[in-house]
Design a protein around this motif. Structure first.
Motif, PDB file in Angstrom:
ATOM      1  N   ASP A 164       0.846  -1.196   0.000  1.00  0.00           N
ATOM      2  CA  ASP A 164       0.000   0.000   0.000  1.00  0.00           C
ATOM      3  C   ASP A 164       0.883   1.248   0.000  1.00  0.00           C
ATOM      4  O   ASP A 164       2.113   1.163  -0.095  1.00  0.00           O
ATOM      5  CB  ASP A 164      -0.978  -0.017   1.179  1.00  0.00           C
ATOM      6  N   GLU A 165       0.244   2.425   0.121  1.00  0.00           N
ATOM      7  CA  GLU A 165       0.992   3.681   0.037  1.00  0.00           C
ATOM      8  C   GLU A 165       1.958   3.868   1.208  1.00  0.00           C
ATOM      9  O   GLU A 165       2.885   4.675   1.126  1.00  0.00           O
ATOM     10  CB  GLU A 165       0.015   4.862  -0.030  1.00  0.00           C
ATOM     11  N   LEU A 166       1.747   3.127   2.303  1.00  0.00           N
ATOM     12  CA  LEU A 166       2.642   3.211   3.457  1.00  0.00           C
ATOM     13  C   LEU A 166       3.755   2.181   3.411  1.00  0.00           C
ATOM     14  O   LEU A 166       4.569   2.104   4.315  1.00  0.00           O
ATOM     15  CB  LEU A 166       1.841   3.040   4.754  1.00  0.00           C
ATOM     16  N   GLY A 167       3.776   1.385   2.354  1.00  0.00           N
ATOM     17  CA  GLY A 167       4.799   0.362   2.221  1.00  0.00           C
ATOM     18  C   GLY A 167       4.493  -0.921   2.965  1.00  0.00           C
ATOM     19  O   GLY A 167       5.347  -1.806   3.055  1.00  0.00           O
TER      20      GLY A 167
END
Length: 311
Positions: A117-120
């Motif tokens: 996801d966008e947070l890794g």
């Protein structure tokens, strides 16, 4: 004459032996007796613990949170030992999504089911016919975070009983093993800030039965804490004062309280900022102390929903 007298006896012995053999074969077809190796399921299961495993064919459905025995996964997942078998916990079943919230850098997964996801953070969507398994002690556990979801056909059975641990011969103390305060010892006082900005002292609880639960907000928390917090809330409903001691900053204590919807008081007990962990001789989370009405230690142990009863 003598042979005719021996015949019924021999027949009886043969029947008895046959019953014993059939019983043993039946037990082996239903159950496996397994000795735990390694510490990936600590503190639920420790090395050399003995467990009884019901073969998968005898279970109707594998449920989430069940502890299962996995057969040899070496060929599929390039594991080092060809005889390797594993005991892990099912943390997600088919149709669910598992999110790896750990902050540590983990080895790259060998499967094709995960996305970022966008947070890794890595996400796994569990496909049909598979489950996601992890060890309770994820710092040392090799599990689905490296292998990906495992097939139901890789599961040999479900752990249904943990045999009571026997006292072992004493050995020199390991410096990393918790050495908690002795029963009957006066509990050290503390003066800690709670998540609402108020200070709480041990002396303020004198005359009350008190449960101190030492926890940390880390990657193990989402697996280990829910059943422990449920028990703590149940104990609080019986009139016992419960204080959650969170190792970390005020911000992490508030995150812990928010993420787990904790209604009990949460105190900031950072090891780097206070002496409470040293005073209570705690070297790992989660642990607990029961303090009696006069301020003495009544009970102390590792906190684990599967191996102790606060009741």
């Amino acid at each position: 004459m003598i042979p005719s007298l021996l015949t019924p006896v021999l027949v009886s012995i043969g029947v008895f032996v046959g019953v014993i053999v059939c019983g043993i074969l039946l037990m082996r077809s239903l159950f496996l007796f397994v000795t735990v190796q390694g510490g990936s399921m600590a503190p639920t299961l420790k090395p050399q613990d003995h467990v009884l495993v019901l073969r998968k064919g005898m279970t109707r459905k594998l449920k989430k949170d069940a502890i299962v025995l996995l057969k040899n996964l070496s060929e599929q997942h390039l594991l080092p030992s060809p005889e390797a078998s594993f005991i892990k916990r099912i943390v997600a079943i088919e149709g669910e999504t598992y999110i790896d919230t750990s902050s540590e850098k983990l080895p790259e997964s060998l499967d094709e089911y995960h996305t970022l996801d966008e947070l890794g953070r890595r996400h796994w969507r569990i496909p049909s016919g598979k489950v996601f398994v992890c060890g309770d002690n994820r710092v040392v556990s090799r599990d689905s975070r490296m292998w990906g979801p495992v097939s139901l056909s890789d599961i040999e059975g479900v752990v249904i009983h943990q045999f009571r641990r026997r006292e072992r011969v004493s050995v020199p103390e390991n410096p990393i093993t918790p050495s908690l305060l002795a029963i009957g010892q006066q509990a050290p006082d503390f003066n800690l800030l709670d998540t609402h900005g108020e200070y709480v002292r041990l002396q303020d609880t004198r005359g009350q039965r008190l449960l101190l639960l030492f926890v940390a907000y880390n990657r193990l928390a989402h697996t280990m804490l829910p059943p422990i917090l449920t028990k703590a809330t149940h104990i609080a409903s019986k009139g016992v004062t419960v204080l959650i001691m969170c190792d970390g900053s005020l911000e992490r204590a508030r995150l812990l309280q928010k993420d787990f919807a904790i209604t009990l008081p949460v105190l900031v007990a950072s090891q780097s900022q206070t002496s409470v962990y040293t005073d209570y001789q705690i070297y790992g989370n989660p642990c607990y102390y029961v303090i009696d009405e006069e301020g003495h230690v009544a009970e102390a142990d590792i906190a684990n929903a599967h191996s102790w009863q606060w009741d």
